[in-house]
Design an enzyme around this catalytic site. Sequence first.
Site, PDB file in Angstrom:
ATOM      1  N   HIS A 155       0.827  -1.213   0.000  1.00 38.00           N
ATOM      2  CA  HIS A 155       0.000   0.000   0.000  1.00 38.00           C
ATOM      3  C   HIS A 155       0.863   1.265   0.000  1.00 38.00           C
ATOM      4  CE1 HIS A 155      -3.911  -1.967   0.402  1.00 38.00           C
ATOM      5  NE2 HIS A 155      -3.286  -2.860   1.155  1.00 38.00           N
TER       6      HIS A 155
ATOM      7  N   ASP B  15       3.321  -4.274 -10.789  1.00 38.18           N
ATOM      8  CA  ASP B  15       3.222  -5.609 -11.394  1.00 38.18           C
ATOM      9  C   ASP B  15       3.872  -5.645 -12.768  1.00 38.18           C
ATOM     10  OD1 ASP B  15       1.713  -5.955  -9.171  1.00 38.18           O
ATOM     11  OD2 ASP B  15      -0.182  -6.320 -10.216  1.00 38.18           O
TER      12      ASP B  15
HETATM   13 MG    MG Z   1      -3.521  -8.510 -11.713  1.00 32.78          MG
END
Ligand code: MG
Length: 384
Positions: free
Chosen positions: A34, A171
């Site tokens: 976060h 990501d």
């Molecule tokens: Mg994903």
Amino acid sequence: MSDSEQLKSRFRELYGQEARVYRAPGRVNLIGEHTDYNEGFVFPAAINLFTWVAIAPRSDLQVHVRSENLQKTAEFKLSSESGNANRDWSSYISGVALALEQNGFELKGADLLVRGDVPLGGGLSSSAALEVAVGFALLANSDLTVDCRELAQLCQKAENDCVGMRCGIMDQLASACCRKEHALLLDCRSLEYRTFKLPPNLRLVICNSMVKRELAASAYNTRRAECEEGVRILARRFPEVRALRDATMNQLEACQAELPQNVYKRCRHVITENQRVLEAAEALEHNRLEDLRRAMAESHSSLRDDYEVSSDELDVLVEIASRVKGVHGARMTGAGFGGCTINLVESEAVDEFRNEISAEYRRRTKLNPDIYVCNAADGVKRAD
Ligand code: MG
Ligand code: ADP
């Protein structure tokens, strides 16, 4: 037969052509939760679970794609306007093509075959692995290349705009830019990154709690709003605070009376978590594994007590792991409310770890955890 040979042979059956094969990895975040949307630091590693893409050019501007995982086929035309954002699997692929084209890359039509070993929807980022593998393959298929950071940004844009998922950059950047045997320290504000070697005898062991709560999406939005409120209040006194990334604990303490209790706690998590990410990277650099273990343990406590995004199941997994010999760090990973834990486990201790976790977790929760024993892998590349 290797994975890429299998995929090529399947491609031949399907399209009657020879293909090239590319692969992009899933990822796990070692620490820094976060912190991304607060413009702070994250510390992911790519894992050796991959999404494989076989590709060959077409003479028209069509893209045909088959997913072996879903046993489904889709097709779309290049150089066309985007439709509405939707969550269909093919939007990840057409979205990436569109983002590349909008950025000026002239793509050739292509036949694609996709197969992923990253579990879909399991928190290990099969979506970014798919986007990055497809983006890289579409470019290579058109004799084009791109810097890995730019590829990551275009893939993130695709997921934001065409799938409608408001994801951060971690990501895609991990899947595009990570290095074998290394973790990647990413500054989410500048997108600068640096890799740090992991001790060769440590495995990245991921335990899935097998619980995903519906609460996750709405709670995520609430947390983001709480952080924004924190920044607004802090900035009244400290105008240099543009994001929680800029705030210090001293500044937070100075504003405590003005901050609602929950907002204060959320801010405390983010500020201390950023510090812990930097400490963890430094600990790795100087091979101080005890400091790394402590940073990960404190990260988990902070996510549980201050950010309040853990779950009983994740707490149980971490508690069991912390008692097993040869474990150098255990914490929840990902946004929380279920999902996975990440554990740094000595190779020789992995079997015992697996047995202990499986038996004890089952005894306490009646659930069977999925356990993935991984190594840190290279980002996207050609794989045949
Ligand atoms: Mg994903
Ligand atoms: P995660 O990224 O944690 O795995 P997401 O919900 O972000 O979970 O992404 C999962 C989605 O990505 C799937 O539901 C599917 O639409 C798409 N996807 C990922 N890998 C594949 C694949 N190999 N074939 C088809 N779709 C895939």
